[in-house]
Design a protein around this motif. Sequence first.
Motif, PDB file in Angstrom:
ATOM      1  N   ASP A  60       0.833  -1.206   0.000  1.00  0.00           N
ATOM      2  CA  ASP A  60       0.000   0.000   0.000  1.00  0.00           C
ATOM      3  C   ASP A  60       0.868   1.258   0.000  1.00  0.00           C
ATOM      4  OD1 ASP A  60      -1.617   2.200   0.753  1.00  0.00           O
ATOM      5  OD2 ASP A  60      -2.699   1.086   2.278  1.00  0.00           O
ATOM      6  N   PHE A  61       1.793   1.357   0.936  1.00  0.00           N
ATOM      7  CA  PHE A  61       2.635   2.542   1.079  1.00  0.00           C
ATOM      8  C   PHE A  61       3.526   2.755  -0.149  1.00  0.00           C
ATOM      9  CE2 PHE A  61       6.395   4.752   3.040  1.00  0.00           C
ATOM     10  CZ  PHE A  61       5.755   5.958   3.244  1.00  0.00           C
ATOM     11  N   SER A  62       4.097   1.680  -0.658  1.00  0.00           N
ATOM     12  CA  SER A  62       4.967   1.791  -1.842  1.00  0.00           C
ATOM     13  C   SER A  62       4.200   2.314  -3.042  1.00  0.00           C
ATOM     14  CB  SER A  62       5.585   0.427  -2.177  1.00  0.00           C
ATOM     15  OG  SER A  62       6.368  -0.030  -1.117  1.00  0.00           O
ATOM     16  N   VAL A  63       3.032   1.741  -3.277  1.00  0.00           N
ATOM     17  CA  VAL A  63       2.218   2.179  -4.411  1.00  0.00           C
ATOM     18  C   VAL A  63       1.771   3.633  -4.204  1.00  0.00           C
ATOM     19  CG1 VAL A  63       0.000   1.821  -5.594  1.00  0.00           C
ATOM     20  CG2 VAL A  63       1.482  -0.134  -5.080  1.00  0.00           C
ATOM     21  N   THR A  64       1.358   3.970  -2.979  1.00  0.00           N
ATOM     22  CA  THR A  64       0.927   5.342  -2.682  1.00  0.00           C
ATOM     23  C   THR A  64       2.040   6.345  -2.982  1.00  0.00           C
ATOM     24  OG1 THR A  64      -0.630   4.579  -0.983  1.00  0.00           O
ATOM     25  CG2 THR A  64       0.070   6.884  -0.869  1.00  0.00           C
ATOM     26  N   LEU A  65       3.240   6.082  -2.455  1.00  0.00           N
ATOM     27  CA  LEU A  65       4.351   7.008  -2.679  1.00  0.00           C
ATOM     28  C   LEU A  65       4.763   7.063  -4.150  1.00  0.00           C
ATOM     29  CD1 LEU A  65       6.762   6.632   0.365  1.00  0.00           C
ATOM     30  CD2 LEU A  65       5.086   8.419  -0.103  1.00  0.00           C
ATOM     31  N   LEU A  66       4.778   5.916  -4.813  1.00  0.00           N
ATOM     32  CA  LEU A  66       5.135   5.882  -6.228  1.00  0.00           C
ATOM     33  C   LEU A  66       4.164   6.729  -7.048  1.00  0.00           C
ATOM     34  CD1 LEU A  66       6.778   4.725  -8.641  1.00  0.00           C
ATOM     35  CD2 LEU A  66       5.108   2.866  -8.682  1.00  0.00           C
ATOM     36  N   ARG A  75      -2.866  13.408  -3.842  1.00  0.00           N
ATOM     37  CA  ARG A  75      -2.677  12.653  -2.601  1.00  0.00           C
ATOM     38  C   ARG A  75      -3.792  11.624  -2.360  1.00  0.00           C
ATOM     39  NH1 ARG A  75       0.507  13.965   1.779  1.00  0.00           N
ATOM     40  NH2 ARG A  75      -0.186  13.153   3.773  1.00  0.00           N
ATOM     41  N   ALA A  76      -5.047  12.046  -2.440  1.00  0.00           N
ATOM     42  CA  ALA A  76      -6.169  11.134  -2.168  1.00  0.00           C
ATOM     43  C   ALA A  76      -6.257  10.026  -3.219  1.00  0.00           C
ATOM     44  CB  ALA A  76      -7.479  11.909  -2.100  1.00  0.00           C
ATOM     45  N   ALA A  77      -6.006  10.341  -4.476  1.00  0.00           N
ATOM     46  CA  ALA A  77      -6.066   9.325  -5.532  1.00  0.00           C
ATOM     47  C   ALA A  77      -4.964   8.285  -5.347  1.00  0.00           C
ATOM     48  CB  ALA A  77      -5.949   9.979  -6.908  1.00  0.00           C
ATOM     49  N   ALA A  78      -3.759   8.740  -5.056  1.00  0.00           N
ATOM     50  CA  ALA A  78      -2.641   7.820  -4.852  1.00  0.00           C
ATOM     51  C   ALA A  78      -2.917   6.906  -3.663  1.00  0.00           C
ATOM     52  CB  ALA A  78      -1.350   8.602  -4.621  1.00  0.00           C
ATOM     53  N   LYS A  79      -3.417   7.476  -2.567  1.00  0.00           N
ATOM     54  CA  LYS A  79      -3.719   6.698  -1.370  1.00  0.00           C
ATOM     55  C   LYS A  79      -4.845   5.719  -1.635  1.00  0.00           C
ATOM     56  CE  LYS A  79      -3.390   5.293   2.733  1.00  0.00           C
ATOM     57  NZ  LYS A  79      -3.181   3.890   2.395  1.00  0.00           N
ATOM     58  N   SER A  80      -5.808   6.097  -2.440  1.00  0.00           N
ATOM     59  CA  SER A  80      -6.928   5.221  -2.773  1.00  0.00           C
ATOM     60  C   SER A  80      -6.456   3.968  -3.495  1.00  0.00           C
ATOM     61  CB  SER A  80      -7.954   5.965  -3.639  1.00  0.00           C
ATOM     62  OG  SER A  80      -8.478   7.061  -2.936  1.00  0.00           O
ATOM     63  N   VAL A  81      -5.608   4.134  -4.508  1.00  0.00           N
ATOM     64  CA  VAL A  81      -5.092   2.985  -5.261  1.00  0.00           C
ATOM     65  C   VAL A  81      -4.243   2.099  -4.349  1.00  0.00           C
ATOM     66  CG1 VAL A  81      -3.617   2.266  -7.181  1.00  0.00           C
ATOM     67  CG2 VAL A  81      -5.189   4.187  -7.476  1.00  0.00           C
ATOM     68  N   GLY A  82      -3.373   2.709  -3.556  1.00  0.00           N
ATOM     69  CA  GLY A  82      -2.559   1.937  -2.616  1.00  0.00           C
ATOM     70  C   GLY A  82      -3.418   1.158  -1.640  1.00  0.00           C
ATOM     71  N   PHE A  83      -4.456   1.793  -1.116  1.00  0.00           N
ATOM     72  CA  PHE A  83      -5.360   1.144  -0.167  1.00  0.00           C
ATOM     73  C   PHE A  83      -6.048  -0.051  -0.799  1.00  0.00           C
ATOM     74  CE2 PHE A  83      -9.543   0.495   1.659  1.00  0.00           C
ATOM     75  CZ  PHE A  83      -9.276   0.440   3.015  1.00  0.00           C
ATOM     76  N   ILE A 137       8.491  13.284   2.345  1.00  0.00           N
ATOM     77  CA  ILE A 137       8.473  11.831   2.542  1.00  0.00           C
ATOM     78  C   ILE A 137       8.280  11.496   4.021  1.00  0.00           C
ATOM     79  CG2 ILE A 137       9.842   9.712   2.385  1.00  0.00           C
ATOM     80  CD1 ILE A 137       8.962  10.509  -0.327  1.00  0.00           C
ATOM     81  N   VAL A 138       8.966  12.187   4.899  1.00  0.00           N
ATOM     82  CA  VAL A 138       8.870  11.914   6.340  1.00  0.00           C
ATOM     83  C   VAL A 138       7.448  12.151   6.847  1.00  0.00           C
ATOM     84  CG1 VAL A 138       9.656  12.625   8.632  1.00  0.00           C
ATOM     85  CG2 VAL A 138      11.306  12.363   6.766  1.00  0.00           C
ATOM     86  N   TYR A 139       6.862  13.280   6.510  1.00  0.00           N
ATOM     87  CA  TYR A 139       5.506  13.572   6.973  1.00  0.00           C
ATOM     88  C   TYR A 139       4.470  12.694   6.263  1.00  0.00           C
ATOM     89  CZ  TYR A 139       6.898  17.367  10.005  1.00  0.00           C
ATOM     90  OH  TYR A 139       7.442  18.100  11.028  1.00  0.00           O
ATOM     91  N   LEU A 142       4.641   9.486   8.182  1.00  0.00           N
ATOM     92  CA  LEU A 142       3.971   9.629   9.475  1.00  0.00           C
ATOM     93  C   LEU A 142       2.452   9.661   9.291  1.00  0.00           C
ATOM     94  CD1 LEU A 142       4.341   9.878  12.495  1.00  0.00           C
ATOM     95  CD2 LEU A 142       4.587  12.354  12.208  1.00  0.00           C
ATOM     96  N   SER A 143       1.975  10.367   8.285  1.00  0.00           N
ATOM     97  CA  SER A 143       0.543  10.390   7.971  1.00  0.00           C
ATOM     98  C   SER A 143       0.043   8.989   7.676  1.00  0.00           C
ATOM     99  CB  SER A 143       0.254  11.276   6.749  1.00  0.00           C
ATOM    100  OG  SER A 143       0.637  12.592   6.963  1.00  0.00           O
ATOM    101  N   TYR A 144       0.824   8.259   6.906  1.00  0.00           N
ATOM    102  CA  TYR A 144       0.460   6.886   6.544  1.00  0.00           C
ATOM    103  C   TYR A 144       0.372   6.005   7.787  1.00  0.00           C
ATOM    104  CZ  TYR A 144       0.510   2.246   4.674  1.00  0.00           C
ATOM    105  OH  TYR A 144       0.173   0.946   4.410  1.00  0.00           O
ATOM    106  N   VAL A 145       1.350   6.101   8.685  1.00  0.00           N
ATOM    107  CA  VAL A 145       1.373   5.267   9.896  1.00  0.00           C
ATOM    108  C   VAL A 145       0.143   5.551  10.770  1.00  0.00           C
ATOM    109  CG1 VAL A 145       2.616   4.857  12.068  1.00  0.00           C
ATOM    110  CG2 VAL A 145       3.862   4.896   9.901  1.00  0.00           C
ATOM    111  N   VAL A 146      -0.197   6.812  10.954  1.00  0.00           N
ATOM    112  CA  VAL A 146      -1.367   7.166  11.767  1.00  0.00           C
ATOM    113  C   VAL A 146      -2.647   6.627  11.116  1.00  0.00           C
ATOM    114  CG1 VAL A 146      -2.781   9.086  12.636  1.00  0.00           C
ATOM    115  CG2 VAL A 146      -0.275   9.196  12.791  1.00  0.00           C
ATOM    116  N   ALA A 147      -2.807   6.859   9.820  1.00  0.00           N
ATOM    117  CA  ALA A 147      -4.003   6.399   9.107  1.00  0.00           C
ATOM    118  C   ALA A 147      -4.086   4.875   9.082  1.00  0.00           C
ATOM    119  CB  ALA A 147      -4.010   6.955   7.685  1.00  0.00           C
TER     120      ALA A 147
END
Length: 167
Positions: A60-66, A75-83, A137-139, A142-147
């Motif tokens: 999930d995280f790799s795809v989101t960041l990529l 941001r929301a679209a990338a996170k959606s695909v990763g999720f 990348i750091v934030y 951190l956003s990813y870890v919390v979510a």
Amino acid sequence: MPTARSDTLDAVSAPVPEHPREYPLPVEIPVTDNIGGAEVGLKTQLIRFVITGGLSGILDFSVTLLLQNGLGLPRAAAKSVGFILGTTTAYLLNRRWTFNAPPSRARFLAVVALYAVTFAVQVGIYTALGQVWPNTIVYNALSYVVAQGTATVINFVVQRVWIFKID
């Protein structure tokens, strides 16, 4: 020229549904030889859930960041695909390995409903934190870890208490 034996063909052919509107069960991953039904203890479930979540989270995280940083998707679209990729992987592994549950359409639909809720929670938290923290990348991590942490707790409790008790 050799001919095929009829008993070989019968063993290989798939059964025909009794009713034409029957749909196939969700995809299976052969993680264990057991197709479900045996009780798995809480400690074993928790360890397997964490391992499965870790692997699915990395995907999930790799795809989101990529998609976000590499391809410039919002941001929301990338996170959606990763999720979607991560949670699909998690369901397939958790159903078979973590909770050792037999295939079930009702269970699959319950997981889809749960993932819809955790999707909104996870993407909402990730996106909201992106509004208050810098886009680095750091934030983002951190956003990813919390979510992800919030969604993981919800997923484990609901899956263990309710979904993987469905027959």
